[in-house]
Design an enzyme around this catalytic site. Structure first.
Site, PDB file in Angstrom:
ATOM      1  N   ARG A  71       0.937  -1.208   0.038  1.00  0.00           N
ATOM      2  CA  ARG A  71      -0.201  -0.054   0.026  1.00  0.00           C
ATOM      3  C   ARG A  71       0.817   1.347  -0.056  1.00  0.00           C
ATOM      4  O   ARG A  71       0.454   2.072  -0.540  1.00  0.00           O
ATOM      5  CB  ARG A  71      -0.898   0.085   1.003  1.00  0.00           C
ATOM      6  CG  ARG A  71      -1.991  -1.091   1.242  1.00  0.00           C
ATOM      7  CD  ARG A  71      -2.954  -0.760   2.262  1.00  0.00           C
ATOM      8  NE  ARG A  71      -4.016  -1.821   2.094  1.00  0.00           N
ATOM      9  CZ  ARG A  71      -4.391  -3.034   3.059  1.00  0.00           C
ATOM     10  NH1 ARG A  71      -3.791  -3.027   3.877  1.00  0.00           N
ATOM     11  NH2 ARG A  71      -5.293  -3.717   2.645  1.00  0.00           N
ATOM     12  N   LYS A 190       1.146 -19.130   5.966  1.00  0.00           N
ATOM     13  CA  LYS A 190       0.173 -19.277   7.037  1.00  0.00           C
ATOM     14  C   LYS A 190      -0.126 -17.990   7.834  1.00  0.00           C
ATOM     15  O   LYS A 190       0.181 -17.123   7.694  1.00  0.00           O
ATOM     16  CB  LYS A 190       0.894 -20.348   7.962  1.00  0.00           C
ATOM     17  CG  LYS A 190       2.177 -19.738   8.450  1.00  0.00           C
ATOM     18  CD  LYS A 190       2.669 -20.545   9.815  1.00  0.00           C
ATOM     19  CE  LYS A 190       1.902 -20.174  10.982  1.00  0.00           C
ATOM     20  NZ  LYS A 190       2.609 -20.009  12.079  1.00  0.00           N
ATOM     21  N   ASP A 219       4.381 -24.295   4.495  1.00  0.00           N
ATOM     22  CA  ASP A 219       4.815 -24.747   5.837  1.00  0.00           C
ATOM     23  C   ASP A 219       6.134 -24.719   5.905  1.00  0.00           C
ATOM     24  O   ASP A 219       6.869 -25.548   5.186  1.00  0.00           O
ATOM     25  CB  ASP A 219       4.059 -25.752   6.128  1.00  0.00           C
ATOM     26  CG  ASP A 219       4.386 -26.171   7.673  1.00  0.00           C
ATOM     27  OD1 ASP A 219       5.641 -25.937   8.135  1.00  0.00           O
ATOM     28  OD2 ASP A 219       3.331 -26.679   8.345  1.00  0.00           O
ATOM     29  N   HIS A 220       6.759 -23.563   6.399  1.00  0.00           N
ATOM     30  CA  HIS A 220       7.969 -23.481   6.185  1.00  0.00           C
ATOM     31  C   HIS A 220       8.899 -24.574   7.036  1.00  0.00           C
ATOM     32  O   HIS A 220      10.258 -24.777   6.625  1.00  0.00           O
ATOM     33  CB  HIS A 220       8.797 -22.070   6.579  1.00  0.00           C
ATOM     34  CG  HIS A 220       8.961 -21.852   8.064  1.00  0.00           C
ATOM     35  ND1 HIS A 220       7.820 -21.479   8.990  1.00  0.00           N
ATOM     36  CD2 HIS A 220      10.004 -22.209   9.072  1.00  0.00           C
ATOM     37  CE1 HIS A 220       8.356 -21.496  10.351  1.00  0.00           C
ATOM     38  NE2 HIS A 220       9.720 -21.786  10.504  1.00  0.00           N
ATOM     39  N   LYS A 224      12.794 -27.303   5.845  1.00  0.00           N
ATOM     40  CA  LYS A 224      14.108 -27.217   6.493  1.00  0.00           C
ATOM     41  C   LYS A 224      14.642 -28.795   6.241  1.00  0.00           C
ATOM     42  O   LYS A 224      13.912 -30.029   5.738  1.00  0.00           O
ATOM     43  CB  LYS A 224      13.730 -27.640   8.048  1.00  0.00           C
ATOM     44  CG  LYS A 224      13.046 -26.030   8.684  1.00  0.00           C
ATOM     45  CD  LYS A 224      12.802 -26.320  10.159  1.00  0.00           C
ATOM     46  CE  LYS A 224      12.006 -25.112  10.726  1.00  0.00           C
ATOM     47  NZ  LYS A 224      13.022 -24.099  11.157  1.00  0.00           N
ATOM     48  N   GLU A 258      10.805 -23.244  21.865  1.00  0.00           N
ATOM     49  CA  GLU A 258      11.416 -22.206  21.482  1.00  0.00           C
ATOM     50  C   GLU A 258      11.741 -21.452  22.955  1.00  0.00           C
ATOM     51  O   GLU A 258      11.151 -21.484  23.890  1.00  0.00           O
ATOM     52  CB  GLU A 258      10.363 -20.993  20.922  1.00  0.00           C
ATOM     53  CG  GLU A 258       9.890 -21.710  19.435  1.00  0.00           C
ATOM     54  CD  GLU A 258       9.251 -20.686  18.789  1.00  0.00           C
ATOM     55  OE1 GLU A 258       9.537 -20.128  17.933  1.00  0.00           O
ATOM     56  OE2 GLU A 258       8.092 -20.863  18.968  1.00  0.00           O
ATOM     57  N   HIS A 282       3.118 -27.001  11.599  1.00  0.00           N
ATOM     58  CA  HIS A 282       4.583 -27.589  11.744  1.00  0.00           C
ATOM     59  C   HIS A 282       4.462 -28.960  12.209  1.00  0.00           C
ATOM     60  O   HIS A 282       5.132 -30.016  11.640  1.00  0.00           O
ATOM     61  CB  HIS A 282       5.418 -26.633  12.332  1.00  0.00           C
ATOM     62  CG  HIS A 282       5.438 -25.388  12.047  1.00  0.00           C
ATOM     63  ND1 HIS A 282       5.200 -24.818  10.637  1.00  0.00           N
ATOM     64  CD2 HIS A 282       5.436 -23.890  12.647  1.00  0.00           C
ATOM     65  CE1 HIS A 282       5.114 -23.676  10.541  1.00  0.00           C
ATOM     66  NE2 HIS A 282       5.308 -23.014  11.644  1.00  0.00           N
ATOM     67  N   LYS A 382       6.501 -21.481  24.165  1.00  0.00           N
ATOM     68  CA  LYS A 382       7.365 -20.488  23.957  1.00  0.00           C
ATOM     69  C   LYS A 382       7.892 -20.332  25.362  1.00  0.00           C
ATOM     70  O   LYS A 382       7.342 -20.860  26.198  1.00  0.00           O
ATOM     71  CB  LYS A 382       6.556 -19.292  23.543  1.00  0.00           C
ATOM     72  CG  LYS A 382       6.028 -19.262  22.153  1.00  0.00           C
ATOM     73  CD  LYS A 382       6.237 -18.089  21.301  1.00  0.00           C
ATOM     74  CE  LYS A 382       5.634 -18.191  20.203  1.00  0.00           C
ATOM     75  NZ  LYS A 382       6.480 -18.485  19.016  1.00  0.00           N
TER      76      LYS A 382
END
Ligand code: BG6
Length: 534
Positions: A71, A190, A219-220, A224, A258, A282, A382
């Site tokens: 934008r 996603k 889906d990263h 991997k 994480e 994931h 997390k």
């Protein structure tokens, strides 16, 4: 046009002796990649750095253009400068090479527009046609939706209305003579929906404009290296597959931990929670690759057909088992990396009375011949003590212990597949301690990517962008897979909603920097097991 392959200033790429004899890389057709949401974090942190790294590794076609669409009104020059800074900060190999950058940046463009505005898409169409003509790109296009998910549907509708992404000829239709028609593919970030209904609605909507063969849902985790290596490990070796079943495997643990908190993404995370953010996509994708049957070929549909069967065989967790099979919790203040950190409810854009989970642990079963009776324990959170993603396969004990009391220290074998960091695979087994006594000690046999191949694995986005340009959707999720995983996950959400409505099921907390709440340990100890310390 990128002149990197012949440019005298291009950095020399030395042959890697460890790759000698391996297959040559494939190079895609000339193409343009349009990135919607080009001002956003994803474009800066992942997409442009990945495209730059691919150029550096000479994996992009010599004729290739990038068009950022967003934008904000900025010029091509300003956009290029922003992208240069982004690549300097985030590309895998830094600092960037100035000569290579100038060749790369020459074909980066910026187009200002609104996602719902037909005129913006007609302007984009005109601009693309000009770029394609000048650079000889043959009309091949990839559209990357790096926008907020609320704009996915409108961007796709606008693409359709502007006839920017025509459907390919039906499968099996006779090929017209001459060059094949140009391709138009769409990569969708996603989250793909927030539950089964929204995912289905989005699929329906997309299919009004696009054919499933044009859609690349990212889906990263599938990009991997170690996740892909699961397939090689299982199906390129003869000795693992025979023990990959309920006769030999006692249970499987999948951890996606994480150490970071929600950082600046509190607004998004409040609506998501760990189950949507990490498990639905994931971890269930990793699980399906781990547990699937051998596909009949390594092609997109054969692989995804098998993954789908796993997702469909996930047993719904009945209400009566909820307490012992599902744990959710939220991080409270604690410490991370030796520093005091705040709790989730004190994070920016998070409600002080938030009931969003930042940790989830699950016990689940796959109702199939191969896995009947084998529990799979998944956990993700997390603000856990460290960042680690790992699959640990715990094998059954030896059927007969020969060594009497001296064998008490024998532990069942564990195969640990480390997805990140320190990518690799380790097999733990018992070995005789040197000396006259028959003492047994646990030892480990290890393979590490870094030391075996002498290279760091590429970023997941590099692989996925390249695969899309090559038209290979094996590592992208298909509509039916996404719906199957939402079908399973949405039942858990519904149950949580019921619990919340009835005032039951208060959300426990865990101190930041710990491995989750005590209930997560009880989920294992109730079965006489324990989480492996990854
Ligand atoms: C993203 C989630 O999909 O994956 C994030 O939205 C999470 O919350 C991230 O941090 C984890 O990815 P990785 O590659 O760092 O394990």
């Amino acid at each position: 046009m990128f002149e990197t392959p012949d440019a005298p200033s291009a950095p020399a790429v030395l042959p890697n002796p460890l790759r000698e004899g391996l297959a040559e890389e494939r190079v895609p057709e000339p193409a343009a990649m349009v990135i919607f949401g080009a001002s956003g974090d994803l474009a800066h942190r992942k997409l442009l750095p990945a495209l730059y790294s691919l150029t550096r590794d000479r994996l992009l076609p010599a004729r290739f253009a990038i068009v950022g669409f967003a934008r904000r009104a900025v010029s091509d020059e300003v956009f290029r400068e922003e992208m240069r800074a982004a690549c300097n900060e985030h590309a895998r190999r830094r600092p960037i090479d100035p000569d290579l950058w100038s060749a790369f940046a020459r074909n980066i463009f910026y187009q200002q527009g609104e996602y719902e505005d037909p005129a913006s898409f007609l302007a984009l169409k005109q601009r693309l046609a000009d770029i394609e003509r000048t650079l000889g790109l043959h009309g091949n296009r990839v559209f990357y939706l790096a926008t907020p998910p609320s704009s996915f549907a409108s961007v796709i509708r606008s693409l359709g209305e502007a006839e920017l992404a025509p459907k390919p000829p039906p499968l099996g239709a006779p090929q017209p003579p001459g060059a094949p028609p140009p391709f138009a593919r769409v990569i969708i970030e996603k989250p793909f929906g927030t539950d089964l209904e929204t995912a289905r609605a989005l699929n329906r909507h997309i299919h009004e404009t696009l054919d499933e063969r044009q859609i690349y849902r990212i889906d990263h985790y599938l990009g991997k290296e170690t996740v892909q290596n699961l397939l090689v490990f299982r199906f390129a070796n003869g000795i693992f597959e025979p023990v990959w079943n309920n006769r030999f495997v006692d249970h499987v643990q999948i951890t996606g931990a994480e150490s970071i908190g929600v950082e600046t993404r509190g607004g998004y995370f409040e609506q998501a929670g760990s189950l949507r953010d990490m498990v639905q996509n994931h971890l269930l994708q990793v699980l399906s690759l781990f547990a699937m049957e051998p596909p009949i070929a390594f092609d997109p549909d054969a692989v995804r057909d098998e993954k789908l069967k796993v997702l469909k065989a996930l047993r719904y967790i009945p209400a009566s088992d909820f307490e012992t099979h599902v744990v959710r919790a939220q991080y409270a203040a604690g410490s991370s990396g030796g520093e005091a950190v705040r709790g989730y409810r004190q994070e920016p854009h998070v409600s002080p009375s938030s009931a969003t989970e930042t940790f989830v642990a699950l016990k689940l079963f796959i109702d199939s011949w191969r896995w009947a009776g084998v529990p799979f324990y998944l956990r993700s959170g997390k603000r856990l003590p460290k960042r680690v993603t790992e699959i640990a396969v715990h094998f059954k004990e030896a059927p007969h212990l020969l060594f009497g009391r001296r064998g008490e220290s024998i532990r069942p074998n564990v195969l640990a597949i480390r997805i990140q960091p320190d990518e690799g695979i380790a097999l733990n087994f018992g070995s005789k301690l040197p000396g006259p006594a028959m003492e047994i000690a646990p030892v480990s046999m290890e393979f590490r990517y870094g030391s075996s191949f002498g290279v760091e694995p590429p970023e997941a986005y590099e692989r996925l962008l390249l695969d899309c340009l090559l038209g290979d959707s094996t590592l992208f999720t298909r509509a039916d897979e996404v719906e199957a995983s939402w079908a399973w996950v949405s039942r858990i959400h519904r149950r949580w909603a019921e619990e919340t409505a009835s005032g039951a099921g208060a959300l426990p907390t865990y101190p930041a920097g710990s491995w989750g709440p005590p209930a997560a340990d009880r989920l294992m100890t109730a079965d006489g097991r324990a989480w492996r310390l990854p």
